[in-house]
Design a protein around this motif. Structure first.
Motif, PDB file in Angstrom:
ATOM      1  N   TRP A  74      45.920  41.107  37.697  1.00 48.83           N
ATOM      2  CA  TRP A  74      45.991  40.601  39.070  1.00 48.83           C
ATOM      3  C   TRP A  74      44.904  41.276  39.906  1.00 48.83           C
ATOM      4  O   TRP A  74      44.741  42.506  39.839  1.00 48.83           O
ATOM      5  N   PHE A  75      44.218  40.471  40.700  1.00 42.53           N
ATOM      6  CA  PHE A  75      43.153  40.954  41.563  1.00 42.53           C
ATOM      7  C   PHE A  75      43.290  40.307  42.939  1.00 42.53           C
ATOM      8  O   PHE A  75      43.977  39.300  43.098  1.00 42.53           O
ATOM      9  N   ARG A  76      42.612  40.867  43.908  1.00 46.67           N
ATOM     10  CA  ARG A  76      42.471  40.212  45.199  1.00 46.67           C
ATOM     11  C   ARG A  76      41.046  40.421  45.688  1.00 46.67           C
ATOM     12  O   ARG A  76      40.382  41.380  45.312  1.00 46.67           O
ATOM     13  N   ARG A 125      34.242  41.180  50.694  1.00 46.79           N
ATOM     14  CA  ARG A 125      34.427  42.348  49.835  1.00 46.79           C
ATOM     15  C   ARG A 125      34.458  41.934  48.372  1.00 46.79           C
ATOM     16  O   ARG A 125      34.574  40.753  48.041  1.00 46.79           O
ATOM     17  N   GLY A 126      34.349  42.929  47.500  1.00 42.04           N
ATOM     18  CA  GLY A 126      34.404  42.668  46.075  1.00 42.04           C
ATOM     19  C   GLY A 126      35.814  42.435  45.587  1.00 42.04           C
ATOM     20  O   GLY A 126      36.782  42.575  46.335  1.00 42.04           O
ATOM     21  N   ARG A 127      35.928  42.069  44.322  1.00 36.34           N
ATOM     22  CA  ARG A 127      37.228  41.796  43.736  1.00 36.34           C
ATOM     23  C   ARG A 127      37.911  43.121  43.384  1.00 36.34           C
ATOM     24  O   ARG A 127      37.357  43.956  42.661  1.00 36.34           O
ATOM     25  N   GLU A 128      39.112  43.304  43.903  1.00 35.96           N
ATOM     26  CA  GLU A 128      39.869  44.547  43.742  1.00 35.96           C
ATOM     27  C   GLU A 128      40.994  44.365  42.733  1.00 35.96           C
ATOM     28  O   GLU A 128      41.831  43.473  42.876  1.00 35.96           O
ATOM     29  N   TRP A 129      41.019  45.224  41.745  1.00 35.83           N
ATOM     30  CA  TRP A 129      42.077  45.176  40.745  1.00 35.83           C
ATOM     31  C   TRP A 129      43.385  45.710  41.325  1.00 35.83           C
ATOM     32  O   TRP A 129      43.404  46.717  42.033  1.00 35.83           O
ATOM     33  N   LEU A 130      44.506  45.040  40.992  1.00 34.24           N
ATOM     34  CA  LEU A 130      45.822  45.427  41.489  1.00 34.24           C
ATOM     35  C   LEU A 130      46.747  45.896  40.378  1.00 34.24           C
ATOM     36  O   LEU A 130      47.439  46.919  40.506  1.00 34.24           O
ATOM     37  N   ALA A 186      44.053  36.699  35.883  1.00 35.05           N
ATOM     38  CA  ALA A 186      43.028  36.542  34.856  1.00 35.05           C
ATOM     39  C   ALA A 186      43.562  37.083  33.541  1.00 35.05           C
ATOM     40  O   ALA A 186      44.519  37.860  33.524  1.00 35.05           O
ATOM     41  N   THR A 187      42.939  36.684  32.449  1.00 36.47           N
ATOM     42  CA  THR A 187      43.381  37.146  31.139  1.00 36.47           C
ATOM     43  C   THR A 187      42.302  37.981  30.470  1.00 36.47           C
ATOM     44  O   THR A 187      41.104  37.775  30.686  1.00 36.47           O
ATOM     45  N   GLN A 240      38.154  46.620  35.700  1.00 33.45           N
ATOM     46  CA  GLN A 240      36.863  45.962  35.947  1.00 33.45           C
ATOM     47  C   GLN A 240      36.976  44.472  35.714  1.00 33.45           C
ATOM     48  O   GLN A 240      37.384  44.026  34.640  1.00 33.45           O
ATOM     49  N   PRO A 241      36.608  43.666  36.704  1.00 37.30           N
ATOM     50  CA  PRO A 241      36.701  42.211  36.551  1.00 37.30           C
ATOM     51  C   PRO A 241      35.964  41.680  35.327  1.00 37.30           C
ATOM     52  O   PRO A 241      36.383  40.690  34.733  1.00 37.30           O
ATOM     53  N   GLY A 242      34.898  42.327  34.940  1.00 28.44           N
ATOM     54  CA  GLY A 242      34.103  41.857  33.820  1.00 28.44           C
ATOM     55  C   GLY A 242      34.810  41.894  32.487  1.00 28.44           C
ATOM     56  O   GLY A 242      34.355  41.286  31.520  1.00 28.44           O
ATOM     57  N   ARG A 243      35.930  42.566  32.401  1.00 32.18           N
ATOM     58  CA  ARG A 243      36.676  42.643  31.144  1.00 32.18           C
ATOM     59  C   ARG A 243      37.593  41.440  30.953  1.00 32.18           C
ATOM     60  O   ARG A 243      38.235  41.317  29.924  1.00 32.18           O
TER      61      ARG A 243
END
Length: 128
Positions: free
Chosen positions: A36-38, A43-48, A101-102, A111-114
Motif C-alpha cells: 500500500w502506498f499513497r 510529492r513522491g509515492r510513500e510506502w505505508l 501494488a504487487t 521502494q516503489p520500484g520493487r
C-alpha cells in the motif's frame, strides 16, 4: 496478467476513519505480496504497508502509520482476492491518492520500484 483495482476512497474529517480495498484479478502466481502506498499532490509515492498474499502471515508497516493503519486480507470469500487498509485518526496531510501494488520478492518493500503491477488509485481527502 494481474490487475488491481482500489476502491473505498472519499472524504473524511480529521480524526475520522476510512477503509479502502484492493481487489485483484488475473494470474497472481509468484506475486507474493500486496503493498500500500499513497501520493500527496506534488510529492513522491510513500510506502505505508505490505502484507503477504497467504492471508497476512507477514505484515510490515511504515513507522508513520504503524499505530493507526491496519492491513488485512479478505477471509470470507472463496477466492480471497481482496485486501483492505483500515486508516484511523486521519489528518489533512493524509490527503492523497492511495494505491495498492504487487511484488514478488520478500521483505518490506518500501521502494516503489520493487512492485511490478499497480492499481490506478483511489482518492482520499481529509478535511480539517
Amino acid at each position: 496478467q494481474v490487475q488491481l483495482v482500489e476502491s473505498g476512497g472519499g472524504s473524511v474529517e480529521a480524526g475520522g476513519s476510512l477503509s479502502i480495498s484492493c481487489s485483484t484479478s488475473g494470474n497472481m502466481y509468484g506475486l507474493n505480496y500486496i503493498g500500500w502506498f499513497r501520493q500527496a499532490p506534488g510529492r513522491g509515492r510513500e510506502w505505508l504497508a505490505t502484507i503477504s498474499k497467504d492471508g497476512g502471515s507477514t505484515i510490515y508497516y511504515a513507522d508513520s502509520v504503524k499505530a493507526r493503519f491496519t492491513v488485512s486480507q479478505d477471509d470470507h470469500s472463496r477466492t480471497r482476492r481482496a485486501w483492505y487498509q483500515q486508516m484511523n485518526n486521519m489528518k489533512p496531510e493524509h490527503t492523497a491518492m492511495y494505491y495498492c501494488a504487487t511484488k514478488k520478492c520478500d521483505g518490506a518493500g518500501s521502494q516503489p520500484g520493487r512492485y511490478t503491477t499497480w492499481g490506478k488509485g483511489t482518492r482520499v481527502t481529509v478535511s480539517s
